[in-house]
Scaffold this motif. Structure first.
Motif, short mmCIF file in Angstrom:
data_model
loop_
_atom_site.label_atom_id
_atom_site.label_comp_id
_atom_site.label_asym_id
_atom_site.label_seq_id
_atom_site.Cartn_x
_atom_site.Cartn_y
_atom_site.Cartn_z
N SER A 142 63.39 -73.33 13.36
CA SER A 142 62.27 -74.04 13.96
C SER A 142 61.20 -73.06 14.39
N VAL A 143 59.97 -73.54 14.46
CA VAL A 143 58.84 -72.78 14.98
C VAL A 143 58.61 -73.26 16.42
N PRO A 144 58.50 -72.34 17.39
CA PRO A 144 58.27 -72.77 18.77
C PRO A 144 57.05 -73.69 18.88
N GLU A 145 57.11 -74.61 19.84
CA GLU A 145 56.02 -75.58 20.03
C GLU A 145 54.69 -74.85 20.22
N HIS A 146 53.67 -75.33 19.54
CA HIS A 146 52.36 -74.69 19.61
C HIS A 146 51.26 -75.68 19.30
N THR A 147 50.05 -75.29 19.65
CA THR A 147 48.85 -75.97 19.20
C THR A 147 48.01 -74.93 18.46
N HIS A 148 46.74 -75.22 18.21
CA HIS A 148 45.95 -74.35 17.33
C HIS A 148 44.59 -74.04 17.95
N ARG A 149 44.26 -72.76 17.96
CA ARG A 149 42.93 -72.36 18.42
C ARG A 149 41.88 -72.69 17.38
N GLY A 150 42.30 -72.74 16.12
CA GLY A 150 41.41 -73.10 15.02
C GLY A 150 42.06 -74.22 14.22
N SER A 151 42.17 -74.02 12.91
CA SER A 151 42.81 -75.02 12.06
C SER A 151 43.95 -74.38 11.27
N GLU A 152 44.90 -75.20 10.90
CA GLU A 152 46.04 -74.76 10.11
C GLU A 152 46.25 -75.77 8.98
N MET A 153 46.18 -75.28 7.75
CA MET A 153 46.45 -76.13 6.58
C MET A 153 47.80 -75.72 6.01
N THR A 154 48.65 -76.70 5.77
CA THR A 154 50.02 -76.42 5.31
C THR A 154 50.37 -77.28 4.12
N LEU A 155 51.01 -76.67 3.13
CA LEU A 155 51.52 -77.38 1.96
C LEU A 155 53.01 -77.10 1.86
N VAL A 156 53.80 -78.17 1.77
CA VAL A 156 55.26 -78.00 1.62
C VAL A 156 55.55 -77.68 0.15
N ILE A 157 56.06 -76.49 -0.11
CA ILE A 157 56.37 -76.07 -1.46
C ILE A 157 57.72 -76.61 -1.91
N ASN A 158 58.69 -76.56 -1.01
CA ASN A 158 60.02 -77.05 -1.35
C ASN A 158 60.78 -77.37 -0.07
N GLY A 159 61.48 -78.51 -0.07
CA GLY A 159 62.28 -78.88 1.09
C GLY A 159 61.58 -79.90 1.96
N GLU A 160 62.04 -80.01 3.18
CA GLU A 160 61.48 -80.99 4.12
C GLU A 160 61.60 -80.46 5.54
N PHE A 161 60.70 -80.94 6.41
CA PHE A 161 60.77 -80.58 7.82
C PHE A 161 60.14 -81.69 8.65
#
Length: 221
Positions: A142-161
């Motif tokens: 897991s990634v620790p809980e966070h928010t964003h100072r800017g923007s974050e674009m994410t593409l799932v390449i394989n798997g699920e979360f």
């Protein structure tokens, strides 16, 4: 099944070439994986062609597909060549196939490093000031809980979360900003590999991870 896609505005801007190069990169990679968005792009390209060449437009569907192929294969750095080996990422005995758009950056992937817990990260040099990474979460990671100072674009390449907001699967595309607070994690047996682009450091919001915030700029490179 892909549930999360670029917005109509993003696809339209991508088709007419007004989307930023970094945003176009990840949107193009999503379209490599999503027939629904590829079909929408063909419609936008056709509409643009009709506006630009109203007196000569008489193209077949295959020609529009060819135009889409040309657009989605444009390179941010035209000097990088793609070879078959670049379609695969090998990680700890697991292999992951990259979307075609990302294969041109295979030689620009840095070394994998262990972050915290069951998280691994490899930087990707895509040029410019933005930060791109492949991030792999092992099962239970897991990634620790966070928010964003800017923007974050994410593409799932394989798997699920999941992240407390929704659940994501292979091919899903999402954009997070300061209005979102989440903690991605996976219980998938194969883990989860994502491609992420951020323009400013994350801001951690809970537990020990908040201690990282004064130094987060050191990792933003």
């Amino acid at each position: 099944m892909i549930k999360f896609h670029p917005s109509i505005q993003q696809l339209s801007q991508f088709a007419d070439g007004t989307l930023s190069s970094t945003e176009a990169l990840i949107v193009s990679a999503h379209c490599d994986m999503c027939s629904q968005c590829r079909n929408k792009l063909e419609l936008y390209i056709e509409a643009n062609a009709e506006v630009a060449f109203p007196e000569t437009i008489d193209s077949t569907e295959s020609e529009f597909s060819g135009m889409l192929e040309m657009i989605t294969s444009q390179e941010v750095d035209a000097g990088i060549q793609v070879t078959p080996k670049n379609h695969i990422i090998d990680l700890d005995g697991k292999t992951f196939e990259l979307p075609r758009t990302l294969t041109r950056f295979a030689d620009s992937i840095g070394n994998w490093s262990h972050l915290v817990g069951k998280l691994w990260q490899a930087p990707v040099d895509i040029g410019g000031d933005t930060v791109a990474n492949f991030i792999y979460m092992e099962k239970g990671g897991s990634v620790p809980e966070h928010t964003h100072r800017g923007s974050e674009m994410t593409l799932v390449i394989n798997g699920e979360f999941s992240d407390g907001i929704s659940e994501y699967d292979t091919g899903d595309f999402m954009v997070m900003n300061g209005e979102h607070k989440h903690s991605p994690s996976t219980q998938a047996d194969e883990g989860c590999l994502v491609f992420s682009i951020v323009d400013k450091p994350l801001h951690f919001t809970s537990g020990w991870a908040r201690l990282i915030n004064p130094f987060s700029h050191l990792f933003f490179k």
